[in-house]
Scaffold this motif. Structure first.
Motif, PDB file in Angstrom:
ATOM      1  N   ARG A 111     -30.961 -17.240 -36.098  1.00 18.07           N
ATOM      2  CA  ARG A 111     -29.772 -16.836 -35.502  1.00 18.07           C
ATOM      3  C   ARG A 111     -29.470 -15.591 -34.838  1.00 18.07           C
ATOM      4  N   ASN A 112     -30.650 -14.692 -34.910  1.00 14.97           N
ATOM      5  CA  ASN A 112     -30.662 -13.533 -34.360  1.00 14.97           C
ATOM      6  C   ASN A 112     -29.376 -12.664 -34.910  1.00 14.97           C
ATOM      7  N   TRP A 113     -29.251 -12.657 -36.340  1.00 15.00           N
ATOM      8  CA  TRP A 113     -28.381 -11.639 -37.216  1.00 15.00           C
ATOM      9  C   TRP A 113     -29.051 -10.618 -37.804  1.00 15.00           C
ATOM     10  N   SER A 114     -28.379  -9.682 -37.945  1.00 14.28           N
ATOM     11  CA  SER A 114     -28.976  -8.522 -38.944  1.00 14.28           C
ATOM     12  C   SER A 114     -27.947  -8.461 -40.147  1.00 14.28           C
ATOM     13  N   VAL A 115     -28.989  -8.391 -41.120  1.00 13.39           N
ATOM     14  CA  VAL A 115     -28.146  -8.472 -42.538  1.00 13.39           C
ATOM     15  C   VAL A 115     -28.479  -7.146 -43.404  1.00 13.39           C
ATOM     16  N   SER A 116     -27.547  -6.857 -43.938  1.00 16.17           N
ATOM     17  CA  SER A 116     -27.757  -5.319 -44.554  1.00 16.17           C
ATOM     18  C   SER A 116     -27.166  -5.599 -46.111  1.00 16.17           C
ATOM     19  N   VAL A 117     -27.676  -5.079 -46.788  1.00 18.41           N
ATOM     20  CA  VAL A 117     -27.500  -4.958 -48.324  1.00 18.41           C
ATOM     21  C   VAL A 117     -27.483  -3.761 -49.161  1.00 18.41           C
ATOM     22  N   SER A 118     -26.140  -3.325 -49.795  1.00 22.63           N
ATOM     23  CA  SER A 118     -26.205  -2.139 -50.541  1.00 22.63           C
ATOM     24  C   SER A 118     -26.035  -2.774 -52.077  1.00 22.63           C
ATOM     25  N   TRP A 119     -27.105  -2.756 -52.465  1.00 18.72           N
ATOM     26  CA  TRP A 119     -27.246  -3.220 -53.776  1.00 18.72           C
ATOM     27  C   TRP A 119     -26.292  -3.170 -54.886  1.00 18.72           C
ATOM     28  N   GLY A 120     -25.505  -4.152 -55.656  1.00 19.07           N
ATOM     29  CA  GLY A 120     -24.575  -3.989 -56.464  1.00 19.07           C
ATOM     30  C   GLY A 120     -23.057  -3.529 -55.777  1.00 19.07           C
ATOM     31  N   TYR A 121     -23.055  -3.437 -54.436  1.00 19.46           N
ATOM     32  CA  TYR A 121     -21.769  -3.017 -53.954  1.00 19.46           C
ATOM     33  C   TYR A 121     -21.252  -4.112 -52.573  1.00 19.46           C
ATOM     34  N   THR A 122     -22.249  -4.152 -51.519  1.00 19.91           N
ATOM     35  CA  THR A 122     -21.693  -4.944 -50.511  1.00 19.91           C
ATOM     36  C   THR A 122     -22.808  -5.492 -49.882  1.00 19.91           C
ATOM     37  N   ALA A 123     -22.645  -6.283 -49.026  1.00 22.46           N
ATOM     38  CA  ALA A 123     -23.565  -7.007 -48.033  1.00 22.46           C
ATOM     39  C   ALA A 123     -22.749  -7.137 -46.353  1.00 22.46           C
ATOM     40  N   GLN A 124     -23.716  -7.091 -45.497  1.00 24.67           N
ATOM     41  CA  GLN A 124     -22.954  -7.251 -44.347  1.00 24.67           C
ATOM     42  C   GLN A 124     -23.866  -8.225 -43.470  1.00 24.67           C
ATOM     43  N   ILE A 125     -23.075  -8.742 -42.428  1.00 24.89           N
ATOM     44  CA  ILE A 125     -23.711  -9.651 -41.364  1.00 24.89           C
ATOM     45  C   ILE A 125     -23.333  -9.227 -40.222  1.00 24.89           C
ATOM     46  N   CYS A 134     -42.132  -3.891 -49.567  1.00 28.58           N
ATOM     47  CA  CYS A 134     -42.867  -4.251 -48.322  1.00 28.58           C
ATOM     48  C   CYS A 134     -44.340  -4.197 -48.546  1.00 28.58           C
ATOM     49  N   HIS A 135     -44.760  -5.053 -47.495  1.00 32.65           N
ATOM     50  CA  HIS A 135     -46.465  -5.104 -47.728  1.00 32.65           C
ATOM     51  C   HIS A 135     -46.863  -3.531 -47.058  1.00 32.65           C
ATOM     52  N   PRO A 136     -48.161  -3.182 -47.300  1.00 33.15           N
ATOM     53  CA  PRO A 136     -48.566  -1.738 -46.900  1.00 33.15           C
ATOM     54  C   PRO A 136     -48.479  -1.858 -45.284  1.00 33.15           C
ATOM     55  N   SER A 137     -48.906  -2.932 -44.625  1.00 31.66           N
ATOM     56  CA  SER A 137     -48.634  -2.605 -43.168  1.00 31.66           C
ATOM     57  C   SER A 137     -47.424  -3.226 -42.613  1.00 31.66           C
ATOM     58  N   GLU A 138     -46.501  -3.527 -43.214  1.00 29.14           N
ATOM     59  CA  GLU A 138     -45.334  -4.192 -42.886  1.00 29.14           C
ATOM     60  C   GLU A 138     -44.218  -3.091 -42.251  1.00 29.14           C
ATOM     61  N   SER A 139     -43.797  -3.440 -41.214  1.00 28.90           N
ATOM     62  CA  SER A 139     -42.437  -2.599 -40.760  1.00 28.90           C
ATOM     63  C   SER A 139     -41.160  -3.311 -40.504  1.00 28.90           C
ATOM     64  N   LEU A 140     -40.037  -2.663 -40.398  1.00 31.14           N
ATOM     65  CA  LEU A 140     -38.859  -3.089 -40.319  1.00 31.14           C
ATOM     66  C   LEU A 140     -38.336  -3.477 -39.021  1.00 31.14           C
ATOM     67  N   SER A 141     -39.343  -3.625 -38.030  1.00 34.38           N
ATOM     68  CA  SER A 141     -39.066  -3.656 -36.509  1.00 34.38           C
ATOM     69  C   SER A 141     -38.319  -4.956 -36.288  1.00 34.38           C
ATOM     70  N   PRO A 142     -37.364  -4.766 -35.494  1.00 33.90           N
ATOM     71  CA  PRO A 142     -36.380  -5.949 -35.101  1.00 33.90           C
ATOM     72  C   PRO A 142     -37.033  -6.936 -34.415  1.00 33.90           C
ATOM     73  N   PRO A 143     -36.693  -8.412 -34.399  1.00 35.01           N
ATOM     74  CA  PRO A 143     -37.521  -9.171 -33.530  1.00 35.01           C
ATOM     75  C   PRO A 143     -37.223  -9.154 -32.138  1.00 35.01           C
TER      76      PRO A 143
END
Length: 497
Positions: free
Chosen positions: A344-358, A488-497
């Motif tokens: 769906r081309n969404w960005s999801v953020s989680v601040s654990w124990g407090y909040t999530a954002q879409i 994260c896997h050793p060679s994994e990045s958080l690059s956007p799609p």
């Protein structure tokens, strides 16, 4: 005339042999066997000794491996090398008889009778009609400080460090100062201080979030409301000279500024840790907590001066919810993780124990990790500057994230945790303001479920790296999404799609 003669035995070397006397030959043979036997015995003893020594050496190597609670004797003194725990910390909470009754609720959130050690230091004895609550830290009355010039309150609180040292409590490694409206996450405080040698000179804490406060006081000072820690080695020396030092800095404003000035005379700089929060901010600190720095949450201050961190609850109830989540996984509390819903081309953020954002669009990791500016500066109520980067709260409702706030956290033991986040009630108004199809589709998501392994406390001793996550849609839960947090896997990045 030639005459022949019989050759004698000695005329030919080849004819030489051992004497044929039986007694003399037997004597030589016995000595030969005795020498050979002695040689064989010596060789056997040497082999046996070598083997035994090797086994003993291996056992000694095993004995030298670290154990849970070893003691090392140096001369007549026994030195413990046990890892730092909560019993090694003595808290000195600055309070007053006038404010303690209302502010004690903050200390009671994190104080653990029988585990935490220390005192709240008051200016005078509390009212005789009031019973001291068992859930609060025990209190002590500060010594008379009338001989000092300047703010009586600032001097009294600055002297808590020295008065705590003079109590002579055993097994102390750190003295931690805080205010009566400071909330600590003690497990994370232990993790942070455990990285440093308490016998060395350490001064650990955090600066103000508002630049105007740092300019006025100091960028190198630990702000006292956020809490600061002084190692045993340094506190012992500070207690010796503090009173004389306070005379030199009588014109300074606060107790923390006085302590900092005295520590500079020892040449000790501030060791800054990002998890100490003075909260010199006004308004709503949601943006800061939703994008907390990659560091263990240690403290929060000035909580009476900001709106409740969870709307619809009192500040006390909201903090109780956050600290309840922290008990399940203290290292992960407020740790931000983000990933993308590629379908769906969404960005999801989680601040654990407090909040999530879409977000219904793709944001870069740099944007997602930058706090939204939902707050203003402490003194001037301006939009900055701050000691960290911020990004503006979008004016267009369609560009704002859908906000989900923690509902509950389930501790699954070794299986990790399952936390659930419910959409903030005010978000239902967005459907009337925003007609974009993506936003309307996102408004159907009412809950975010987050599964996460428990975060090991020793991760803070390694190179820091944000965890990764995956977004899952389940056909049977059309009104919710599931997020799985993982390393994260050793060679994994958080690059956007």
């Amino acid at each position: 005339m030639n005459q022949s003669r019989e050759p004698k035995p000695c005329d030919s070397l080849t004819s030489y042999a051992f004497p044929t006397d039986n007694k003399l030959g037997e004597f030589y043979w016995r000595w030969f066997k005795l020498v050979i036997g002695f040689f064989l015995l010596a060789s056997s003893l040497l082999v046996f000794y070598t083997t035994l020594s090797s086994q003993f050496h291996l056992k000694c190597l095993k004995c030298s491996e670290p154990v849970t609670n070893p003691d090392v004797r140096i001369g007549t003194e026994t030195v413990s090398v046990e890892p730092t725990n909560i019993s090694h910390i003595v808290f000195g909470i600055g309070g007053s008889a006038a404010t303690w009754k209302n502010r004690s609720r903050y200390s009671e959130l994190w104080w653990r009778p029988g585990q935490t050690r220390g005192f709240v230091w008051l200016d005078k004895r509390p009212s005789g009609n009031d019973t001291w609550p068992e859930k609060s830290p025990p209190y002590r009355i500060s010594a008379d400080s009338s001989r000092f010039r300047g703010s009586r309150s600032a001097v009294r609180i600055a002297r808590i460090v020295a008065e705590s040292v003079r109590l002579g409590m055993e097994g102390v490694r750190w003295y931690v100062m805080g205010d009566d409206d400071t909330v600590f996450v003690t497990e994370n405080l232990v993790s942070v201080l455990g990285r440093y040698d308490h016998e060395e000179f350490y001064y650990v804490g955090g600066v103000s979030e508002s630049v105007e406060q740092d300019v006025m006081h100091s960028y190198g000072m630990a702000f006292g409301g956020g809490g600061f820690a002084i190692s045993y080695g340094l506190a012992r020396e500070l207690a010796r000279v503090l009173d004389d030092c306070l005379v030199r800095y009588a014109s300074f404003y606060g107790s923390d500024q006085r302590v900092h000035a005295c520590l500079t005379e020892f040449g000790v700089p501030l060791t800054a840790e990002a998890g100490f929060h003075q909260v010199d901010l006004r308004g709503n600190i949601y943006g800061l907590l939703a994008a907390h720095p990659l560091a263990p949450l240690v403290s929060l201050h000035h909580l009476d001066s900001v709106v409740p961190i969870i709307p619809g609850r009192t500040q006390h109830d909201a903090l109780q919810s956050i600290l309840g989540a922290a008990r399940s996984d203290p290292s992960r509390i407020l740790q931000q993780t983000f990933c993308y819903d590629r379908q769906r081309n969404w960005s999801v953020s989680v601040s654990w124990g407090y909040t999530a954002q879409i977000y219904t669009r793709i944001l870069t990791p740099k944007d997602l990790s930058t706090p939204l500016r939902t707050f203003s500066t402490w003194r001037s109520y301006h939009e900055g500057p701050f000691t960290f980067n911020t990004r503006a709260w979008p004016k267009d409702p369609c560009d704002r994230p859908l906000v989900y706030l923690v509902d509950r956290v389930h501790d699954l033991g070794k299986g990790g945790t399952r936390s659930s986040y419910l959409r903030e009630k005010n978000e239902t108004q967005l459907s009337k303001e925003c007609a974009r199809s993506k936003q309307v589709a996102a408004l159907k998501i009412e809950t975010v479920a987050v599964f996460a392994p428990k975060m090991r406390r020793d991760e803070w001793r390694k190179a820091l790296r944000r965890h990764c996550c995956d977004v899952h849609h389940e056909a049977r839960h059309k009104n919710g999404i599931k997020v799985t947090i993982r390393k994260c896997h050793p060679s994994e990045s958080l690059s956007p799609p």
